[in-house]
Design a protein around this motif. Structure first.
Motif, PDB file in Angstrom:
ATOM      1  N   GLY A  35       0.848  -1.190   0.000  1.00 34.29           N
ATOM      2  CA  GLY A  35       0.000   0.000   0.000  1.00 34.29           C
ATOM      3  C   GLY A  35       0.887   1.245   0.000  1.00 34.29           C
ATOM      4  N   ALA A  36       0.359   2.338  -0.557  1.00 32.17           N
ATOM      5  CA  ALA A  36       1.181   3.541  -0.763  1.00 32.17           C
ATOM      6  C   ALA A  36       1.466   4.272   0.543  1.00 32.17           C
ATOM      7  CB  ALA A  36       0.478   4.483  -1.726  1.00 32.17           C
ATOM      8  N   LYS A  37       2.745   4.482   0.803  1.00 32.93           N
ATOM      9  CA  LYS A  37       3.135   5.278   1.971  1.00 32.93           C
ATOM     10  C   LYS A  37       2.477   6.651   1.927  1.00 32.93           C
ATOM     11  CE  LYS A  37       7.048   7.828   2.019  1.00 32.93           C
ATOM     12  NZ  LYS A  37       6.878   9.193   2.504  1.00 32.93           N
ATOM     13  N   ASN A  38       2.560   7.299   0.767  1.00 29.83           N
ATOM     14  CA  ASN A  38       2.081   8.684   0.685  1.00 29.83           C
ATOM     15  C   ASN A  38       0.576   8.798   0.787  1.00 29.83           C
ATOM     16  OD1 ASN A  38       4.612   9.683   0.608  1.00 29.83           O
ATOM     17  ND2 ASN A  38       4.659  10.078  -1.599  1.00 29.83           N
ATOM     18  N   SER A  39      -0.116   7.679   0.636  1.00 31.33           N
ATOM     19  CA  SER A  39      -1.546   7.684   0.864  1.00 31.33           C
ATOM     20  C   SER A  39      -1.812   7.328   2.326  1.00 31.33           C
ATOM     21  CB  SER A  39      -2.204   6.663  -0.062  1.00 31.33           C
ATOM     22  OG  SER A  39      -3.549   6.926  -0.145  1.00 31.33           O
ATOM     23  N   ALA A  40      -1.134   6.290   2.798  1.00 35.83           N
ATOM     24  CA  ALA A  40      -1.367   5.796   4.156  1.00 35.83           C
ATOM     25  C   ALA A  40      -1.209   6.903   5.200  1.00 35.83           C
ATOM     26  CB  ALA A  40      -0.407   4.652   4.458  1.00 35.83           C
ATOM     27  N   ILE A  41      -0.184   7.734   5.036  1.00 37.46           N
ATOM     28  CA  ILE A  41       0.054   8.726   6.091  1.00 37.46           C
ATOM     29  C   ILE A  41      -1.014   9.828   6.083  1.00 37.46           C
ATOM     30  CG2 ILE A  41       2.525   8.284   6.461  1.00 37.46           C
ATOM     31  CD1 ILE A  41       3.247  10.362   4.548  1.00 37.46           C
ATOM     32  N   LYS A  42      -1.619  10.086   4.944  1.00 38.94           N
ATOM     33  CA  LYS A  42      -2.706  11.074   4.907  1.00 38.94           C
ATOM     34  C   LYS A  42      -4.011  10.451   5.399  1.00 38.94           C
ATOM     35  CE  LYS A  42       0.619  13.217   3.316  1.00 38.94           C
ATOM     36  NZ  LYS A  42       0.953  13.664   2.008  1.00 38.94           N
ATOM     37  N   LEU A  43      -4.197   9.179   5.070  1.00 36.11           N
ATOM     38  CA  LEU A  43      -5.396   8.480   5.544  1.00 36.11           C
ATOM     39  C   LEU A  43      -5.358   8.347   7.065  1.00 36.11           C
ATOM     40  CD1 LEU A  43      -5.484   5.737   2.784  1.00 36.11           C
ATOM     41  CD2 LEU A  43      -7.186   7.542   3.080  1.00 36.11           C
ATOM     42  N   MET A  44      -4.153   8.113   7.594  1.00 34.08           N
ATOM     43  CA  MET A  44      -4.012   8.003   9.053  1.00 34.08           C
ATOM     44  C   MET A  44      -4.416   9.316   9.722  1.00 34.08           C
ATOM     45  SD  MET A  44      -0.395   5.929   9.337  1.00 34.08           S
ATOM     46  CE  MET A  44      -0.325   5.799  11.130  1.00 34.08           C
ATOM     47  N   ALA A  45      -4.027  10.437   9.113  1.00 37.87           N
ATOM     48  CA  ALA A  45      -4.379  11.737   9.684  1.00 37.87           C
ATOM     49  C   ALA A  45      -5.897  11.922   9.681  1.00 37.87           C
ATOM     50  CB  ALA A  45      -3.692  12.862   8.915  1.00 37.87           C
ATOM     51  N   ALA A  46      -6.583  11.291   8.719  1.00 43.45           N
ATOM     52  CA  ALA A  46      -8.043  11.409   8.645  1.00 43.45           C
ATOM     53  C   ALA A  46      -8.722  10.763   9.853  1.00 43.45           C
ATOM     54  CB  ALA A  46      -8.558  10.776   7.355  1.00 43.45           C
ATOM     55  N   SER A  47      -8.008   9.860  10.547  1.00 47.15           N
ATOM     56  CA  SER A  47      -8.620   9.200  11.713  1.00 47.15           C
ATOM     57  C   SER A  47      -8.912  10.205  12.825  1.00 47.15           C
ATOM     58  CB  SER A  47      -7.715   8.078  12.230  1.00 47.15           C
ATOM     59  OG  SER A  47      -6.555   8.624  12.851  1.00 47.15           O
ATOM     60  N   ILE A  48      -8.211  11.337  12.806  1.00 48.40           N
ATOM     61  CA  ILE A  48      -8.432  12.375  13.825  1.00 48.40           C
ATOM     62  C   ILE A  48      -9.819  12.995  13.665  1.00 48.40           C
ATOM     63  CG2 ILE A  48      -7.626  14.680  14.581  1.00 48.40           C
ATOM     64  CD1 ILE A  48      -4.818  13.878  13.576  1.00 48.40           C
ATOM     65  N   LEU A  49     -10.360  12.923  12.436  1.00 52.22           N
ATOM     66  CA  LEU A  49     -11.590  13.653  12.121  1.00 52.22           C
ATOM     67  C   LEU A  49     -12.862  12.986  12.645  1.00 52.22           C
ATOM     68  CD1 LEU A  49     -10.724  14.551   8.422  1.00 52.22           C
ATOM     69  CD2 LEU A  49     -10.927  16.179  10.314  1.00 52.22           C
ATOM     70  N   THR A  50     -12.741  11.761  13.122  1.00 54.98           N
ATOM     71  CA  THR A  50     -13.960  11.051  13.532  1.00 54.98           C
ATOM     72  C   THR A  50     -13.813  10.396  14.904  1.00 54.98           C
ATOM     73  OG1 THR A  50     -15.454   9.221  12.964  1.00 54.98           O
ATOM     74  CG2 THR A  50     -13.204   9.026  12.172  1.00 54.98           C
ATOM     75  N   VAL A 100      -5.872   0.907   1.242  1.00 52.27           N
ATOM     76  CA  VAL A 100      -4.901   1.893   0.756  1.00 52.27           C
ATOM     77  C   VAL A 100      -4.510   1.568  -0.696  1.00 52.27           C
ATOM     78  CG1 VAL A 100      -2.604   2.903   1.157  1.00 52.27           C
ATOM     79  CG2 VAL A 100      -3.994   2.135   3.108  1.00 52.27           C
ATOM     80  N   ILE A 101      -4.492   2.577  -1.524  1.00 55.68           N
ATOM     81  CA  ILE A 101      -4.125   2.433  -2.948  1.00 55.68           C
ATOM     82  C   ILE A 101      -2.692   1.850  -3.063  1.00 55.68           C
ATOM     83  CG2 ILE A 101      -3.089   4.742  -3.157  1.00 55.68           C
ATOM     84  CD1 ILE A 101      -4.475   5.184  -5.762  1.00 55.68           C
ATOM     85  N   PRO A 102      -2.403   1.079  -4.120  1.00 56.53           N
ATOM     86  CA  PRO A 102      -1.034   0.540  -4.270  1.00 56.53           C
ATOM     87  C   PRO A 102       0.004   1.659  -4.411  1.00 56.53           C
ATOM     88  CG  PRO A 102      -2.535  -0.503  -5.834  1.00 56.53           C
ATOM     89  CD  PRO A 102      -3.298   0.608  -5.190  1.00 56.53           C
ATOM     90  N   ASP A 103       1.202   1.366  -3.961  1.00 55.89           N
ATOM     91  CA  ASP A 103       2.269   2.374  -3.961  1.00 55.89           C
ATOM     92  C   ASP A 103       2.898   2.482  -5.355  1.00 55.89           C
ATOM     93  OD1 ASP A 103       4.657   3.854  -3.580  1.00 55.89           O
ATOM     94  OD2 ASP A 103       4.556   3.396  -1.436  1.00 55.89           O
ATOM     95  N   ARG A 104       2.582   3.560  -6.055  1.00 56.88           N
ATOM     96  CA  ARG A 104       3.098   3.706  -7.434  1.00 56.88           C
ATOM     97  C   ARG A 104       4.601   3.980  -7.437  1.00 56.88           C
ATOM     98  NH1 ARG A 104       2.788   9.575  -8.798  1.00 56.88           N
ATOM     99  NH2 ARG A 104       2.084  10.515  -6.853  1.00 56.88           N
TER     100      ARG A 104
END
Ligand code: UD1
Length: 429
Positions: A20-35, A233-237
């Motif tokens: 899974g893409a690092k650059n996606s995972a770290i932004k998705l993780m930050a989204a956990s703060i929102l809920t 998480v989207i694949p890491d391009r």
């Protein structure tokens, strides 16, 4: 500190699963703060960067549970209660993108104090666009002693924001804040990187209202709260592109799986031009090259997506070091992103750098030597060059590599590379 030793000369044959893409995972993780509800991220890479951010989230009170699920590694985030909105320098400086917790903390609680990320070896990398955008959403922002203190006691409110130029970080950060703002936010000249699309789609699954996903104009209608969700998480391009280049460099036939060929079209187009055979498959791509045939030099210039990714520039430069002819590599995103050039030169590459441009004159062969990783993507370019360099190449400071590549030695080793990690050495040269 660990180093990686590669014995050059082996072809690569086999199959490599893309993480899974690092650059996606770290932004998705930050989204956990929102809920205040659980967010389950599947296809999660286990990397130093995701570990750093996990630590930071725990400090805010988010429970972070790593586990194995039906589709491999997954992480559950439970942000039922945000107990702290303070992000200390010691944690933020370890990973720049963790600065992007500021927006979601502010959106959820109305206040946050987050350390500025500090400098970075690939250029100045300021955060002025991030702060301008949060101010336009109604936050009052103060900078003091290396920290950003932001307040929005009555909540954020929607605004029209036109970025002066495309920024991946600022687009993601503003999106993460605007989903809970009151009213409509329009982001113009937004970045269109696939990881932003992934974040936007996950936020939509959490109940956010976002239009224009994958375009340069995002229209966000704020909602008062978000739900939990399960998101893959989207694949890491970038990982995929790096192994594609590694296979092309070493020769042989490698199948990249759990991936998406369309995400690296700007790279594979150039590889085809250079003489590599590329065949997209249902879940990735096959890279094939006859090592007895020399590749041809081709030029590249880094651009925002869908252009040639800056994160693949170092790897492509490694590929060009042994191609026939002269390749011009133009770096448009970061002014100082050629630190790998002198390291590649230690292996015998012929590279001259001037301003934002590198000229690579292909040589017949590279020779192994000790080299030093200078940043995340630069370090993998040295491993790639080491795959063909005669004798042994040791890459020091591999903590850079560990930030973004999961089990690299294992994945390359399974395809026939002679590669091993040497524990606790290699930082000295
Ligand atoms: C950038 C890359 C991204 C890559 C990442 C890590 C692009 C457009 N972005 O994302 O693909 O994965 O590095 O290598 O390719 N800038 C400012 N002020 C700001 C924010 C950015 O001046 O507030 C400048 C940066 O210095 C840079 C440019 O804008 O020159 C693009 O930066 P940005 O896309 O934000 O950087 P990252 O998000 O780190």
């Amino acid at each position: 500190m660990d180093s990686i030793a590669i014995q050059g000369g082996a072809q690569l044959n086999g199959s490599i699963p893309v993480s899974g893409a690092k650059n996606s995972a770290i932004k998705l993780m930050a989204a956990s703060i929102l809920t205040d509800q659980p967010l389950l991220l599947t296809n999660m890479p286990r990397l130093a960067d995701t570990r750093f951010l996990g630590q930071l989230l725990r400090q805010f009170g988010v429970e972070v549970t790593e586990r194995d699920g039906a589709d491999g590694q997954e992480t559950l985030f439970d942000g039922r209660e945000i107990r702290s909105t303070f992000a200390p320098y010691d944690l933020v400086r370890q990973m720049r993108a963790s600065f992007n917790v500021l927006g979601p903390l502010l959106a959820r609680t109305g206040h946050a104090r987050v350390s500025l990320p500090g400098g970075c070896t690939i250029g100045a990398r300021p955060v002025d666009l991030h702060l301008d955008a949060l101010s336009k959403l109604g936050a009052s922002i103060e900078l003091e002693e290396g920290y950003v203190s932001a307040m929005a006691p009555k909540g954020l409110r929607g605004a029209e924001i036109e970025f002066p130029f495309v920024s991946v970080g600022a687009t993601e950060h503003t999106l993460l804040a605007a989903v809970l703002a009151d009213g409509v936010t329009v982001l113009k000249r937004a970045a269109r990187e696939p990881e932003i699309g992934d974040l936007a789609r996950c936020l939509i699954a959490m109940g956010a209202r976002i239009e224009g996903v994958d375009t340069d104009t995002l229209t966000i209608t704020g909602v008062t709260s978000l739900n939990g969700a399960t998101w893959s998480v989207i694949p890491d391009r970038i990982e995929m592109g790096s192994y594609a280049v590694a296979a092309a460099m070493a020769g042989g036939e490698v199948r990249l799986t759990r991936a998406r060929a369309d995400l690296i079209a700007s790279l594979t187009d150039k590889m085809v031009e250079a003489g590599v055979e590329i065949a997209p498959t249902e879940d990735g791509v096959i890279i094939k090259r006859d090592p007895s045939q020399r590749l041809k030099a081709v030029d590249v210039a880094t651009e925002v997506y869908p252009g040639f990714a800056t994160d693949l520039q170092a790897q492509f430069m490694a590929l060009m070091t042994t191609a026939e002819g002269v390749s011009t590599i133009h770096e448009n995103i970061f002014e100082n992103r050629f630190m790998h050039a002198p390291e590649l030169a230690r292996l015998g590459a012929d590279i001259s750098v001037q301003a934002g441009e590198a000229k690579v004159t292909g040589v017949a062969e590279l020779r192994g030597a000790p080299v030093m990783a200078t940043d995340l993507r630069a370090s993998v370019s040295l491993v790639i060059a080491g795959l063909v360099a005669q004798g042994e190449t040791t890459v020091g400071r591999v903590y850079h590599l560990d930030r973004g590549f999961e089990r690299l030695e294992e994945k390359l080793g399974a395809c026939g590379a002679t590669i091993r990690r040497i524990k606790g050495s290699g930082d000295e040269h």
